[in-house]
Design a protein around this motif. Structure first.
Motif, short mmCIF file in Angstrom:
data_model
loop_
_atom_site.label_atom_id
_atom_site.label_comp_id
_atom_site.label_asym_id
_atom_site.label_seq_id
_atom_site.Cartn_x
_atom_site.Cartn_y
_atom_site.Cartn_z
N ASP A 180 0.83 -1.21 0.00
CA ASP A 180 0.00 0.00 0.00
C ASP A 180 0.86 1.25 0.00
N GLU A 181 2.00 1.17 0.66
CA GLU A 181 2.90 2.32 0.73
C GLU A 181 3.40 2.70 -0.67
N LEU A 182 3.82 1.69 -1.45
CA LEU A 182 4.30 1.96 -2.81
C LEU A 182 3.17 2.49 -3.69
N ILE A 183 1.98 1.96 -3.53
CA ILE A 183 0.84 2.42 -4.34
C ILE A 183 0.55 3.89 -4.06
N PHE A 184 0.59 4.28 -2.81
CA PHE A 184 0.33 5.69 -2.47
C PHE A 184 1.45 6.61 -2.97
N LYS A 185 2.68 6.09 -3.02
CA LYS A 185 3.78 6.87 -3.60
C LYS A 185 3.52 7.10 -5.10
N LEU A 186 3.03 6.07 -5.78
CA LEU A 186 2.70 6.21 -7.19
C LEU A 186 1.59 7.24 -7.40
N VAL A 187 0.60 7.22 -6.52
CA VAL A 187 -0.50 8.18 -6.62
C VAL A 187 0.02 9.60 -6.40
N ASP A 188 0.90 9.77 -5.42
CA ASP A 188 1.48 11.10 -5.17
C ASP A 188 2.25 11.59 -6.39
N ALA A 189 3.00 10.69 -7.05
CA ALA A 189 3.74 11.08 -8.25
C ALA A 189 2.78 11.49 -9.36
N LEU A 190 1.68 10.78 -9.49
CA LEU A 190 0.69 11.12 -10.52
C LEU A 190 0.03 12.46 -10.23
N LYS A 191 -0.23 12.74 -8.98
CA LYS A 191 -0.86 14.02 -8.60
C LYS A 191 0.05 15.20 -8.94
N CYS A 192 1.35 14.99 -8.78
CA CYS A 192 2.29 16.09 -9.01
C CYS A 192 2.55 16.34 -10.49
N TYR A 193 2.49 15.29 -11.30
CA TYR A 193 2.93 15.42 -12.69
C TYR A 193 1.81 15.27 -13.71
N ARG A 194 0.60 15.04 -13.28
CA ARG A 194 -0.51 14.92 -14.22
C ARG A 194 -1.62 15.90 -13.86
N GLU A 195 -2.32 16.32 -14.89
CA GLU A 195 -3.47 17.19 -14.68
C GLU A 195 -4.65 16.37 -14.19
N GLU A 196 -5.58 17.05 -13.49
CA GLU A 196 -6.77 16.34 -13.00
C GLU A 196 -7.62 15.80 -14.14
N SER A 197 -7.54 16.43 -15.30
CA SER A 197 -8.33 16.00 -16.44
C SER A 197 -7.73 14.80 -17.17
#
Length: 547
Positions: free
Chosen positions: A495-512
């Motif tokens: 779960d820790e690695l999955i949340f790290k991936l989500v954080d990376a996506l939030k920083c580098y991808r648009e909400e759309s």
């Protein structure tokens, strides 16, 4: 006392209603073949057959079959006469008495309909005095019930009564366009296939036939296996229409069996062949047999000498599991078919390096390229990388799949891939024994790959060891990625690695942006609790598998 037959065994029974009518038919037509050479050459005629068999009883008709081998159908007016003939010849055989003919019942689908099972829709009426509640239901209710039945059950229902048959033929059978036949026992009967084909044969567009029966060199059971397979192929070929467009055949190929399915091959768009024997008995001109073929997958030991010619309709060819095909023959196919858009082959030796200049020169329209090293040969190494470099000139290449890569050659391969600027999909598969100590050699190359290929949408990394930070960087800089499949990469998906991936996506991808699909094996998904909390950025899924 009907004489019944199911393409495998016959019997004479006392009670007319005491046998399975879905399996057996009443037999009064016999197949006759000459056993003596002089009879085959001179005396095998309708008159000679009539003179020999009329002593047993009245004959209704005699038909000489247009086969390569002399063969005839003799139909008697009664199934009891046919049984008498069959019993007489079998008794003489057991007593080692020489007979001029071999005799056995004709195939079930060739038996006369009189005194035999009628096809669906004939002579099936509902008794007005039927008391079962199911016959009181209206058509909508019956059709709703039919939705929950599998193919076998629907076929059985078609033989219950005329009402069921009409409903199924109008509303259900036309929707069944895919059918698989799997034979793994020489005593299996043809009844199930025959009944099914009578119902859905004309609607099938996707056909699959597989048998686990095969024979090796010198096998004593060869003729039995060929004969058994031929029976199934005949009943299929006689019942399917010209609508079949995709077919998969897995059996011990020979000229006679190919001739049986030739009518099916004529209109195919996609064909996959898997040969269960060690090699083809003779070369087969699939170009002539399948003039409309678009996709050809060869999983067989086939030299393809007769296929080395222009094939105007062909767009995709796979010879992944054909080590009998010499590089020169494959080059000849490439040179004569520049319209190919998909090519899949296995790298067996350094001799295959000559393929790369031919691919670059002739296949300007190539969109998909798969190269896998045969598991019994040396994996794709740095020598392969040197030859692979020149393929970057292909302007339309969209997909690349490379299999059994040595971990030491990964950096060279990955460094070359950004040259293929139009790539949408990449699949890299390493060896199960890859050493994780040299991950650092290609980690940054993986990140650069995701960063530079702006059109890349799908990335598969199978047996490619990597560090956690490399995976996170791929997600950070591969903003264009839609699907990422990671398997056996020596990472623990917590779960820790999955949340790290989500954080990376939030920083580098648009909400759309579309959520990234991360494909993981089921055992990894089972231990994750984060799946419900990350839907907006990351979707965890199990990859689809094909059998």
């Amino acid at each position: 006392m009907p004489f019944i037959w199911d393409d495998s065994e016959w019997m004479l029974i006392d009670n007319e209603d005491s046998y399975d009518k879905s399996r057996f038919v009443v037999a009064r037509k016999l197949c006759v073949r000459p056993t003596q050479l002089d009879v085959a050459n001179e005396g095998f005629s309708i008159e000679s057959i009539r003179r020999h068999f009329r002593k047993f009883g009245e004959i209704e008709s005699i038909e000489l079959l247009p086969n390569n081998e002399p063969e005839a159908h003799v139909t008697f007016v009664s199934d009891r006469i046919a049984c008498f003939v069959q019993s007489h010849f079998e008794l003489d055989t057991k007593m080692n008495k020489m007979q001029p003919y071999e005799v056995e019942p004709a195939y079930t689908w060739e038996q006369p309909l009189e005194n035999a099972n009628p096809p669906p829709g004939d002579d099936m009426e509902v008794d007005d005095e039927q008391t079962s509640e199911i016959f009181r239901l209206d058509e909508d209710c019956l059709l709703h019930m039919f939705k929950f039945l599998d193919i076998d059950s629907l076929v059985n229902m078609a033989f219950v009564c005329k009402l069921f048959n009409q409903l199924l033929r109008l509303h259900c059978f036309p929707r069944i366009q895919k059918y698989k036949v799997y034979i793994n026992n020489p005593t299996d009967t043809l009844a199930k296939v025959r009944r099914t084909m009578l119902c859905i044969g004309q609607h099938i567009t996707d056909l699959s036939f597989r048998t686990d029966l095969f024979y090796g060199p010198g096998s004593q059971h060869r003729s039995e296996v060929v004969s058994h397979t031929s029976k199934y192929l005949k009943v299929i070929a006689q019942n399917v229409s010209q609508n079949v467009r995709q077919a998969f055949f897995c059996f011990g190929f020979n000229g006679n069996l190919i001739g049986t399915i030739a009518p099916i091959l004529q209109n195919l768009r996609s064909l996959t062949i898997v040969n269960r024997s060690e090699k083809f008995e003779n070369e087969i001109d699939f170009n002539a047999l399948c003039p409309n073929l678009i996709e050809f997958n060869v999983n067989a030991q086939l030299s393809m000498d007769v296929c080395c010619k222009p094939w105007s309709s062909l767009r995709s060819i796979s010879v992944m599991y054909n080590n009998k095909l010499e590089p020169e023959k494959l080059i000849s196919i490439i040179e004569q078919n520049p319209q190919l858009t998909c090519l899949r082959f296995a790298w067996y030796s350094e001799n295959y390096r000559a393929l790369f200049p031919a691919i670059t020169k002739h296949l300007a329209s190539l969109e998909k390229l798969d190269i896998w090293c045969n598991p019994y040969h040396v994996p794709l190494n740095n020598n392969f990388v040197v030859h692979f470099d020149g393929l970057g000139k292909l302007p339309l290449l969209r997909e690349i799949s490379l299999g059994r890569l040595e971990v030491g050659s990964l950096k060279g391969v990955v460094d070359n891939l950004p040259k293929f600027t139009n790539l949408r999909k990449i699949e890299l598969t390493g060896c199960s024994g890859n050493n994780s100590e040299i991950i650092i050699n290609y980690g940054q190359s993986m990140v650069n790959l995701a960063r530079k290929l702006l059109l890349l949408e799908e990335l598969t990394l199978d047996y490619i060891p990597m560090e956690e930070e490399t995976l996170l960087d791929i997600v950070r800089f591969g903003r264009q990625l839609k699907v990422l499949y990671v398997y056996q990469c020596k990472l623990v998906f917590s779960d820790e690695l999955i949340f790290k991936l989500v954080d990376a996506l939030k920083c580098y991808r648009e909400e759309s942006d579309e959520a990234l699909q991360l494909l993981l094996p089921q055992n990894d998904l089972d231990r994750l609790d984060a799946a419900k909390k990350i839907e907006g950025y990351l979707q965890l899924k199990r990859p689809e598998t094909s059998i």
